[in-house]
Design a protein around this motif. Structure first.
Motif, PDB file in Angstrom:
ATOM      1  N   HIS A 227      14.836   4.827   3.872  1.00 46.90           N
ATOM      2  CA  HIS A 227      14.380   5.539   5.157  1.00 46.90           C
ATOM      3  C   HIS A 227      14.603   4.519   6.388  1.00 46.90           C
ATOM      4  N   SER A 228      15.672   4.597   6.928  1.00 47.65           N
ATOM      5  CA  SER A 228      16.205   3.337   7.976  1.00 47.65           C
ATOM      6  C   SER A 228      17.192   4.075   8.884  1.00 47.65           C
ATOM      7  N   PHE A 229      17.085   3.637  10.012  1.00 49.93           N
ATOM      8  CA  PHE A 229      17.988   4.267  11.166  1.00 49.93           C
ATOM      9  C   PHE A 229      18.651   3.240  11.785  1.00 49.93           C
ATOM     10  N   GLY A 230      19.223   2.207  10.894  1.00 49.88           N
ATOM     11  CA  GLY A 230      20.096   0.990  11.406  1.00 49.88           C
ATOM     12  C   GLY A 230      19.799  -0.124  10.291  1.00 49.88           C
ATOM     13  N   SER A 231      20.871  -0.838  10.611  1.00 48.24           N
ATOM     14  CA  SER A 231      20.830  -2.353   9.643  1.00 48.24           C
ATOM     15  C   SER A 231      19.624  -2.923  10.283  1.00 48.24           C
ATOM     16  N   HIS A 232      18.893  -3.510   9.141  1.00 45.90           N
ATOM     17  CA  HIS A 232      17.635  -4.325   9.723  1.00 45.90           C
ATOM     18  C   HIS A 232      17.068  -4.730   8.420  1.00 45.90           C
ATOM     19  N   LEU A 233      16.181  -5.730   8.298  1.00 45.20           N
ATOM     20  CA  LEU A 233      15.261  -6.249   7.435  1.00 45.20           C
ATOM     21  C   LEU A 233      13.924  -5.725   7.626  1.00 45.20           C
ATOM     22  N   HIS A 234      13.302  -5.007   6.950  1.00 42.98           N
ATOM     23  CA  HIS A 234      12.048  -4.462   7.170  1.00 42.98           C
ATOM     24  C   HIS A 234      11.165  -5.722   6.366  1.00 42.98           C
ATOM     25  N   PHE A 235      10.230  -6.506   7.107  1.00 40.44           N
ATOM     26  CA  PHE A 235       9.724  -7.828   6.668  1.00 40.44           C
ATOM     27  C   PHE A 235       8.159  -7.382   6.647  1.00 40.44           C
ATOM     28  N   GLU A 236       7.463  -7.546   5.598  1.00 43.95           N
ATOM     29  CA  GLU A 236       6.064  -7.211   5.363  1.00 43.95           C
ATOM     30  C   GLU A 236       5.500  -8.140   4.759  1.00 43.95           C
ATOM     31  N   VAL A 237       4.315  -8.422   5.101  1.00 49.18           N
ATOM     32  CA  VAL A 237       3.340  -9.730   4.536  1.00 49.18           C
ATOM     33  C   VAL A 237       1.978  -8.742   3.811  1.00 49.18           C
ATOM     34  N   GLN A 238       1.752  -9.006   2.457  1.00 50.17           N
ATOM     35  CA  GLN A 238       0.700  -8.378   1.879  1.00 50.17           C
ATOM     36  C   GLN A 238      -0.332  -9.738   1.297  1.00 50.17           C
ATOM     37  N   LYS A 239      -1.711  -9.281   1.224  1.00 44.03           N
ATOM     38  CA  LYS A 239      -2.561  -9.732   0.830  1.00 44.03           C
ATOM     39  C   LYS A 239      -2.700 -10.058  -0.718  1.00 44.03           C
ATOM     40  N   GLU A 240      -2.235  -9.074  -1.338  1.00 42.73           N
ATOM     41  CA  GLU A 240      -2.402  -8.863  -2.759  1.00 42.73           C
ATOM     42  C   GLU A 240      -1.133  -8.413  -3.618  1.00 42.73           C
ATOM     43  N   THR A 241      -0.907  -8.679  -4.743  1.00 44.82           N
ATOM     44  CA  THR A 241       0.465  -8.207  -5.708  1.00 44.82           C
ATOM     45  C   THR A 241       0.053  -6.653  -6.081  1.00 44.82           C
ATOM     46  N   THR A 242      -0.891  -6.356  -6.139  1.00 44.67           N
ATOM     47  CA  THR A 242      -1.006  -4.826  -6.737  1.00 44.67           C
ATOM     48  C   THR A 242      -1.452  -3.747  -5.852  1.00 44.67           C
ATOM     49  N   ALA A 243      -2.118  -4.194  -4.788  1.00 44.45           N
ATOM     50  CA  ALA A 243      -2.596  -3.215  -3.752  1.00 44.45           C
ATOM     51  C   ALA A 243      -1.849  -3.303  -2.406  1.00 44.45           C
ATOM     52  N   ASP A 244      -1.684  -2.046  -1.792  1.00 47.05           N
ATOM     53  CA  ASP A 244      -1.048  -2.222  -0.450  1.00 47.05           C
ATOM     54  C   ASP A 244      -2.094  -2.567   0.740  1.00 47.05           C
ATOM     55  N   THR A 245      -2.055  -4.048   0.888  1.00 50.28           N
ATOM     56  CA  THR A 245      -2.796  -4.443   1.688  1.00 50.28           C
ATOM     57  C   THR A 245      -2.139  -5.318   2.690  1.00 50.28           C
ATOM     58  N   PRO A 246      -1.607  -4.693   3.880  1.00 48.40           N
ATOM     59  CA  PRO A 246      -0.647  -5.410   4.717  1.00 48.40           C
ATOM     60  C   PRO A 246      -1.294  -6.103   5.851  1.00 48.40           C
ATOM     61  N   LEU A 247      -0.610  -7.506   6.356  1.00 48.18           N
ATOM     62  CA  LEU A 247      -1.074  -8.222   7.273  1.00 48.18           C
ATOM     63  C   LEU A 247      -0.182  -8.104   8.527  1.00 48.18           C
ATOM     64  N   ASP A 248      -0.722  -8.686   9.553  1.00 45.57           N
ATOM     65  CA  ASP A 248       0.330  -8.628  10.775  1.00 45.57           C
ATOM     66  C   ASP A 248       1.353  -9.653  10.565  1.00 45.57           C
ATOM     67  N   PRO A 249       2.633  -9.664  10.464  1.00 47.07           N
ATOM     68  CA  PRO A 249       3.380 -10.659  10.041  1.00 47.07           C
ATOM     69  C   PRO A 249       3.777 -11.885  11.193  1.00 47.07           C
ATOM     70  N   VAL A 250       3.344 -11.522  12.331  1.00 48.34           N
ATOM     71  CA  VAL A 250       3.596 -12.338  13.572  1.00 48.34           C
ATOM     72  C   VAL A 250       2.670 -13.745  13.374  1.00 48.34           C
ATOM     73  N   PRO A 251       1.280 -13.487  13.226  1.00 46.39           N
ATOM     74  CA  PRO A 251       0.535 -14.694  12.760  1.00 46.39           C
ATOM     75  C   PRO A 251       0.980 -15.453  11.711  1.00 46.39           C
ATOM     76  N   TRP A 252       1.332 -14.759  10.688  1.00 43.21           N
ATOM     77  CA  TRP A 252       1.341 -15.344   9.441  1.00 43.21           C
ATOM     78  C   TRP A 252       2.905 -16.497   9.846  1.00 43.21           C
ATOM     79  N   LEU A 253       3.887 -15.711  10.431  1.00 36.69           N
ATOM     80  CA  LEU A 253       5.144 -16.513  10.492  1.00 36.69           C
ATOM     81  C   LEU A 253       4.695 -17.690  11.270  1.00 36.69           C
ATOM     82  N   LYS A 254       3.737 -17.562  12.496  1.00 39.92           N
ATOM     83  CA  LYS A 254       3.709 -18.654  13.305  1.00 39.92           C
ATOM     84  C   LYS A 254       2.904 -19.778  12.796  1.00 39.92           C
ATOM     85  N   ASN A 255       1.950 -19.362  11.598  1.00 40.16           N
ATOM     86  CA  ASN A 255       1.156 -20.390  11.074  1.00 40.16           C
ATOM     87  C   ASN A 255       2.054 -21.011   9.624  1.00 40.16           C
ATOM     88  N   HIS A 256       3.011 -20.466   9.711  1.00 37.56           N
ATOM     89  CA  HIS A 256       4.160 -21.288   8.681  1.00 37.56           C
ATOM     90  C   HIS A 256       5.329 -21.857   9.393  1.00 37.56           C
TER      91      HIS A 256
END
Length: 259
Positions: A227-256
């Protein structure tokens, strides 16, 4: 001066002429002993008698004595040879021992240098493995994290041309690689610090579930699948491996250090 007393004293005193008697050589005196041959020669000289000259004395050894002497001489030579051989063998053994000790020392030093080098290489490899890199060298954010079109957008969209390489961000393990509904071609990687990152809408996947990845390993290509409307990478950060527990990627990217 011609009295009797004078004359008597003259002849009876020190002026009286003494008769000389022939003296025998000391060698012919009764108190001197010469070897037989020398004594015979002297007798001939002194008396004029003919004396047979003594023949040189010789010692005749029996066959048994000769064999014994030769045996003793051979034994002495053999003993000297044995001593020389033992000394040479001892010298060779000593040199061989020193050579083994030196070889062991060299091997120990080489092993120590190798262990140090391996430890250093291992530490450098571990350090490189924990390095963090960007998933795309150059990106353009086209959609942020949060509410969008009546629902939450659990990641950020990083626009890039289709076919742009996508990279593993650090040392980790691939926990999913394949097609998933609206994500299209999707990859999920759990990294060494526990972070779980999803890549979506990929045009190609270059890894498989269970693979190990290192920083900068190529995992696939940017695309426009699902489900995409143009060429791009959907980048997503999760807290766990089994459940859908997303985090805001921007603070994560800044921290790293990747923002």
């Amino acid at each position: 001066m011609s009295s009797r007393n004078y004359t008597g004293r003259h002849y009876a005193g020190r002026h009286r002429v003494q008769q000389r008697r022939a003296r025998l050589p000391r060698a012919l005196s009764s108190g001197f002993v010469l070897p037989t041959a020398a004594a015979g020669v002297l007798v001939v000289t002194a008396t004029g008698a003919t004396v047979a000259e003594s023949a040189p004395q010789s010692f005749d050894l029996t066959g048994q004595q000769t064999a014994m002497a030769r045996t003793q001489e051979s034994a002495a030579e053999q003993a000297a040879t044995d001593i020389a051989e033992r000394r040479q063998a001892a010298s060779i053994q000593s040199a061989a021992f020193r050579g083994r000790v030196e070889a062991q020392d060299r091997a120990a030093r080489a092993a120590k240098r190798k262990a140090v080098a391996e430890a250093k290489a291992k530490a450098e490899a571990a350090k490189r493995a924990k390095k963090w890199v960007r998933p795309i060298h150059i990106w353009n954010i086209t959609s942020g994290y949060g509410w969008r079109w009546g629902k939450t957008h659990d990641g950020i969209d990083l626009a890039a041309p289709t076919g742009t390489p996508l990279y593993a961000m650090s040392k980790g393990t691939v926990i999913k690689a394949g097609w998933e509904n609206s994500f299209g071609n999707k990859v999920a990687i759990q990294y060494w610090d526990g972070s779980v990152i999803w890549y979506g809408h990929m045009s190609r996947i270059d890894i498989q579930t269970g693979d190990s990845v290192m920083p900068g390993d190529q995992v696939g290509l940017v695309g426009n699948t699902g489900h995409s409307f143009g060429s791009h990478l959907h980048f997503e950060v999760q807290k766990e491996t089994t459940a859908d527990t997303p985090l805001d990627p921007v603070p994560w990217l800044k921290n790293h250090g990747l923002w």
